[in-house]
Design an enzyme around this catalytic site. Structure first.
Site, PDB file in Angstrom:
ATOM      1  N   LYS A 296      12.603   6.624  -5.375  1.00 60.84           N
ATOM      2  CA  LYS A 296      11.578   7.092  -4.438  1.00 60.84           C
ATOM      3  C   LYS A 296      12.208   8.089  -3.487  1.00 60.84           C
ATOM      4  CE  LYS A 296       9.358   2.669  -4.043  1.00 60.84           C
ATOM      5  NZ  LYS A 296       9.437   1.558  -3.167  1.00 60.84           N
TER       6      LYS A 296
ATOM      7  N   ASN B 131      15.508   6.306  -2.086  1.00 63.09           N
ATOM      8  CA  ASN B 131      15.545   4.857  -2.320  1.00 63.09           C
ATOM      9  C   ASN B 131      15.673   4.653  -3.823  1.00 63.09           C
ATOM     10  OD1 ASN B 131      15.105   2.153  -2.661  1.00 63.09           O
ATOM     11  ND2 ASN B 131      13.284   2.056  -1.364  1.00 63.09           N
TER      12      ASN B 131
ATOM     13  N   ARG C 145       9.302 -14.760  -6.095  1.00 61.52           N
ATOM     14  CA  ARG C 145      10.475 -15.590  -5.777  1.00 61.52           C
ATOM     15  C   ARG C 145      10.034 -16.877  -5.092  1.00 61.52           C
ATOM     16  NH1 ARG C 145      12.884 -10.811  -2.808  1.00 61.52           N
ATOM     17  NH2 ARG C 145      13.680  -9.473  -4.469  1.00 61.52           N
TER      18      ARG C 145
ATOM     19  N   ASN D 143      -2.196  -5.898   5.699  1.00 60.46           N
ATOM     20  CA  ASN D 143      -3.544  -5.785   5.114  1.00 60.46           C
ATOM     21  C   ASN D 143      -4.347  -7.068   5.023  1.00 60.46           C
ATOM     22  OD1 ASN D 143      -3.592  -2.895   4.321  1.00 60.46           O
ATOM     23  ND2 ASN D 143      -1.784  -3.520   3.165  1.00 60.46           N
TER      24      ASN D 143
HETATM   25  P1  AMP Z   1       4.942  -4.228  -0.294  1.00 56.82           P
HETATM   26  O1  AMP Z   1       6.053  -4.912  -1.020  1.00 56.82           O
HETATM   27  O2  AMP Z   1       5.133  -4.155   1.176  1.00 56.82           O
HETATM   28  O3  AMP Z   1       4.558  -2.905  -0.905  1.00 56.82           O
HETATM   29  O4  AMP Z   1       3.661  -5.183  -0.496  1.00 56.82           O
HETATM   30  C1  AMP Z   1       3.033  -5.311  -1.752  1.00 56.82           C
HETATM   31  C2  AMP Z   1       2.063  -6.472  -1.736  1.00 56.82           C
HETATM   32  O5  AMP Z   1       1.143  -6.313  -0.642  1.00 56.82           O
HETATM   33  C3  AMP Z   1       1.194  -6.570  -2.964  1.00 56.82           C
HETATM   34  O6  AMP Z   1       1.826  -7.295  -3.994  1.00 56.82           O
HETATM   35  C4  AMP Z   1      -0.025  -7.309  -2.440  1.00 56.82           C
HETATM   36  O7  AMP Z   1       0.185  -8.707  -2.579  1.00 56.82           O
HETATM   37  C5  AMP Z   1      -0.065  -6.991  -0.960  1.00 56.82           C
HETATM   38  N1  AMP Z   1      -1.202  -6.142  -0.568  1.00 56.82           N
HETATM   39  C6  AMP Z   1      -1.305  -4.816  -0.626  1.00 56.82           C
HETATM   40  N2  AMP Z   1      -2.520  -4.409  -0.191  1.00 56.82           N
HETATM   41  C7  AMP Z   1      -3.191  -5.524   0.175  1.00 56.82           C
HETATM   42  C8  AMP Z   1      -4.498  -5.795   0.705  1.00 56.82           C
HETATM   43  N3  AMP Z   1      -5.348  -4.814   0.970  1.00 56.82           N
HETATM   44  N4  AMP Z   1      -4.805  -7.086   0.947  1.00 56.82           N
HETATM   45  C9  AMP Z   1      -3.949  -8.086   0.695  1.00 56.82           C
HETATM   46  N5  AMP Z   1      -2.722  -7.897   0.187  1.00 56.82           N
HETATM   47  C10 AMP Z   1      -2.341  -6.638  -0.073  1.00 56.82           C
END
Ligand code: AMP
Length: 406
Positions: free
Chosen positions: A20, A13, A241, A334
């Protein structure tokens, strides 16, 4: 004696500043259980003194070194293929494709549609082909799953004489995730995603809530509507965004605030959404601030959740009947608070969350609605790398392809 067939797919990626990788073994009854290596090379294009590497070629050499150090060098005979994440396939690439010079030339033509992402994808593919010209390389496009949108969903209400020459239409993104999560949700609820007859009539809304966020409506395995548009800016409120906006806001900023196109682009893509509303783009931090009574954080959360509910209502109307709503990605997997708040008030649509199930954390796909809920609510951790590896393996075949000599 013949050598065992190769079973491993290297998934790359390649973003503008990071690369990645994951090495995924597709052998065995549950392909992807064994992932011998994974990692990330960051700071591409930054000075070496700050831990950077000069370009994508150097980044991939660094990946090769890390893989070799772990005993899985790029020259390994176990390698079946390399699967590349590619962002924008336009209307040209609606399925995964075996990369050759012609494909790379077509991808170059799509750069104006994704000026930040596609050049990095192309650079990653070029370097990987130089390192292993004998190995099949497959590009898996983030837009492809949305190619089934009907025209009334993908067409903007613009004069086609203006829109079509500039390829202006809705494409949708996060397709690899929406494909994986919609199938996994079907399996979780007792449908066989490999059997079109069993999947027919299965209607699911997938909420991919990460730093970028999008929602899709999937009927019988086919995507019929999605929230991102020509670019990933449209739709839900995201980390940085804005999502949906009256387009006249852009003219107003240009005329009244004197902002030029690049400044408005940066504002809407990098300084809006949760970050614009309250200064934080991470839902964990917003949760902490809300617990302390911070009103800006609360407002950002409310705007975010309200947008999700509006889309769930709209997509319920698009689908007519909804069997499942599946939450995925960083926030969706999460944040019990976001799931709870965004499903609140949807009882009339047959959605009843179980607050105890919803609060339980876990890595496995799971149902978080009450047993009697007409529409099941599920948490389905996404796995874009496994989806890319699966699509790559399916295209290349179990024993690999013989490529013409380079
Ligand atoms: P992703 O783009 O799927 O990696 O998601 C990243 C985003 O997930 C982060 O900017 C956080 O806002 C959110 N996130 C990650 N872990 C948690 C958590 N334990 N609780 C709430 N939000 C989370």
């Amino acid at each position: 004696m013949t050598a065992a067939a190769p079973t491993r797919v290297l998934v790359l990626n390649s973003g503008s500043s990071s690369l990645k990788y994951q090495l995924i073994d597709m052998a065995g009854p549950v392909p992807g259980t064994d992932r011998p290596a994974r990692g990330i090379v960051e700071r591409i294009g930054e000075p070496r003194a700050r831990g950077g590497v000069p370009d994508h070629a150097a980044a991939l050499r660094a990946v090769g070194d890390e893989l070799a150090a772990a005993g899985h060098g790029l020259d390994s005979p176990d390698l079946l293929a390399i699967g590349h994440r590619a962002v924008h396939g336009g209307t040209r690439f609606t399925e995964p494709v075996l990369v050759d010079d012609g494909v790379l030339a077509e991808m170059e033509k799509l750069v104006p549609l994704a000026p930040l992402h596609n050049p990095a994808n192309i650079a990653g593919i070029r370097v990987a082909r130089e390192l292993r010209p004998d190995l099949p390389q497959v590009a898996v496009f983030d837009t492809a799953f949305h190619a089934t949108l009907p025209e009334h969903a993908w067409r903007y209400a613009l004069d086609p004489a203006v829109a079509d020459p500039y390829a202006i239409r809705r494409y949708g993104f996060h397709g690899t995730s929406h494909a994986y999560v919609s199938r996994t949700a079907a399996r979780l609820l007792g449908r066989d995603p490999a059997d079109p007859a069993d999947l027919a009539g299965f209607h699911v809304i997938v909420l991919h809530l990460g730093n970028g966020a999008s929602v899709s409506a999937v009927a019988g395995g086919r995507c019929v509507e999605t929230s991102m548009g020509m670019t990933p800016l449209e739709g839900l409120v995201m980390g940085t965004r804005s999502g949906d906006l009256d387009p006249a806001v852009v003219f107003h900023l240009a005329r009244e605030a004197g902002m030029d196109t690049d400044a408005i682009d940066t504002l809407l893509n990098k300084r809006s959404g949760l970050a614009g509303l309250c200064g934080d783009n991470d839902m964990r931090e917003i949760g902490r601030r809300m617990a302390e009574g911070d009103e800006r954080a609360r407002l950002a959360f409310d705007v975010y959740v309200h947008r999700i509910r509006k889309y769930v209502g709209a997509y319920t109307a698009v689908l007519g009947r909804v069997d499942a709503i599946a939450f995925t990605a960083g926030v969706g997997e999460n944040s019990a608070a976001v799931r709870e708040a965004s499903m609140r008030g949807l009882e009339a649509f047959g959605v009843e969350l179980d607050s105890v199930r919803n609060a339980v954390r876990g890595d496995a796909p799971r149902v978080v609605s009450a047993p009697g809920s007409r529409t099941a609510v599920a948490v389905v951790p996404t796995d874009e790398e496994l989806e890319i590896a699966t699509q790559t393996r399916d295209l290349v075949g179990e024993r690999g392809l013989s490529l013409p000599p380079p």
